[in-house]
Write a protein that holds these residues in place. Structure first.
Motif, PDB file in Angstrom:
ATOM      1  N   PHE A   7       0.866  -1.173   0.000  1.00  0.00           N
ATOM      2  CA  PHE A   7       0.000   0.000   0.000  1.00  0.00           C
ATOM      3  C   PHE A   7       0.900   1.219   0.000  1.00  0.00           C
ATOM      4  O   PHE A   7       2.051   1.149   0.386  1.00  0.00           O
ATOM      5  N   ALA A   8       0.377   2.322  -0.478  1.00  0.00           N
ATOM      6  CA  ALA A   8       1.179   3.543  -0.507  1.00  0.00           C
ATOM      7  C   ALA A   8       1.511   3.982   0.904  1.00  0.00           C
ATOM      8  O   ALA A   8       0.702   3.882   1.817  1.00  0.00           O
ATOM      9  N   ASP A  10       1.738   6.851   2.100  1.00  0.00           N
ATOM     10  CA  ASP A  10       0.984   7.966   2.657  1.00  0.00           C
ATOM     11  C   ASP A  10      -0.268   7.493   3.387  1.00  0.00           C
ATOM     12  O   ASP A  10      -0.934   8.270   4.058  1.00  0.00           O
ATOM     13  N   GLU A  11      -0.606   6.208   3.288  1.00  0.00           N
ATOM     14  CA  GLU A  11      -1.719   5.630   4.045  1.00  0.00           C
ATOM     15  C   GLU A  11      -1.207   4.942   5.320  1.00  0.00           C
ATOM     16  O   GLU A  11      -1.983   4.385   6.079  1.00  0.00           O
ATOM     17  N   HIS A  12       0.074   4.980   5.528  1.00  0.00           N
ATOM     18  CA  HIS A  12       0.744   4.248   6.601  1.00  0.00           C
ATOM     19  C   HIS A  12       1.001   5.154   7.801  1.00  0.00           C
ATOM     20  O   HIS A  12       1.431   6.287   7.647  1.00  0.00           O
ATOM     21  N   VAL A  13       0.716   4.649   8.987  1.00  0.00           N
ATOM     22  CA  VAL A  13       1.047   5.382  10.208  1.00  0.00           C
ATOM     23  C   VAL A  13       2.505   5.073  10.543  1.00  0.00           C
ATOM     24  O   VAL A  13       2.871   3.905  10.690  1.00  0.00           O
ATOM     25  N   ARG A 110       9.845   5.112   2.143  1.00  0.00           N
ATOM     26  CA  ARG A 110       9.562   6.545   2.296  1.00  0.00           C
ATOM     27  C   ARG A 110      10.692   7.223   3.074  1.00  0.00           C
ATOM     28  O   ARG A 110      11.175   8.281   2.688  1.00  0.00           O
ATOM     29  N   GLN A 179       4.523   4.732  -6.742  1.00  0.00           N
ATOM     30  CA  GLN A 179       3.282   4.127  -6.238  1.00  0.00           C
ATOM     31  C   GLN A 179       3.439   3.751  -4.761  1.00  0.00           C
ATOM     32  O   GLN A 179       2.548   3.971  -3.957  1.00  0.00           O
ATOM     33  N   THR A 180       4.575   3.177  -4.436  1.00  0.00           N
ATOM     34  CA  THR A 180       4.817   2.735  -3.056  1.00  0.00           C
ATOM     35  C   THR A 180       4.985   3.908  -2.105  1.00  0.00           C
ATOM     36  O   THR A 180       4.476   3.897  -0.991  1.00  0.00           O
ATOM     37  N   GLY A 182       3.765   6.946  -2.377  1.00  0.00           N
ATOM     38  CA  GLY A 182       2.570   7.765  -2.221  1.00  0.00           C
ATOM     39  C   GLY A 182       2.917   9.235  -2.405  1.00  0.00           C
ATOM     40  O   GLY A 182       3.967   9.591  -2.933  1.00  0.00           O
TER      41      GLY A 182
END
Length: 195
Positions: A7-8, A10-13, A110, A179-180, A182
């Motif tokens: 998932f990208a 930017d959706e990760h905490v 990231r 994509q990864t 984000g």
């Protein structure tokens, strides 16, 4: 070979394991008993701002050094037990080493790009790595293999070619990374972030 689905970021905490990206790049770590710390030298204010925000969200109490005349600074985490398992996993004695079979998560990628990534004038994407890998070919190979497991093919560029770094020269590899990763963190100039 099947590619892993991520998932990208930017959706990760953010979490402590994301600092594996800093250790893959140019980060340094210390381990004293049950406490560990990760520090990264940075060459741009946007990198420091983005890393401080990420570390704060992860609860790692960052400290940012005063920038020198060239704009460089260091961002360090607090000494914490939360980072001890990460640092231990990335150690072989006193040397930073890539864990066997490591595949970078979206959060680690990231952090890697924030701390040592750039887009070249020709449109390639570079991920900086520690100059020490020049003497440690197994670490360099392990990083190339780790990125391949994440579906990102790279080429090693040595110190005479603006490196050491891993270059994503193909459109497919750059698209996979973008994509990864984000979206860019708040305040990061859009032209420095892969899209």
């Amino acid at each position: 070979m099947t590619q892993l689905s991520f998932f990208a970021a930017d959706e990760h905490v953010p979490e402590p394991t994301d600092l594996e990206g800093a250790l893959a790049a140019r980060g340094q770590s210390t381990l004293a008993g049950a406490l560990a710390q990760v520090s990264v030298g940075l060459d741009a204010a946007w990198r420091a701002d983005a890393l401080v925000a990420l570390l704060t969200e992860a609860g790692l109490d960052p400290v940012r050094s005063t920038a020198g005349p060239d704009g460089r600074c260091t961002v360090s985490t607090a000494r914490t037990a939360d980072l001890a398992p990460v640092v231990r996993r990335w150690r072989r004695g006193a040397v930073t080493a890539v864990p066997d079979g490591w595949t970078p998560s979206a959060g680690a990628l990231r952090v890697w790009f924030i701390t040592a990534g750039r887009i070249t004038a020709a449109g390639a994407v570079d991920l900086g790595i520690d100059a020490g890998v020049e003497q440690h070919a197994p670490r360099r190979v392990a990083l190339v293999e780790a990125l391949a497991r994440a579906g990102i093919r790279t080429t090693y560029v040595g110190p005479r070619g603006d490196g050491p770094l891993l270059r994503l020269g193909t459109a497919r590899a750059r698209a996979r990374l973008a994509q990864t990763l984000g979206g860019a963190p708040p305040g990061v100039p859009p032209e420095v972030w892969p899209r």
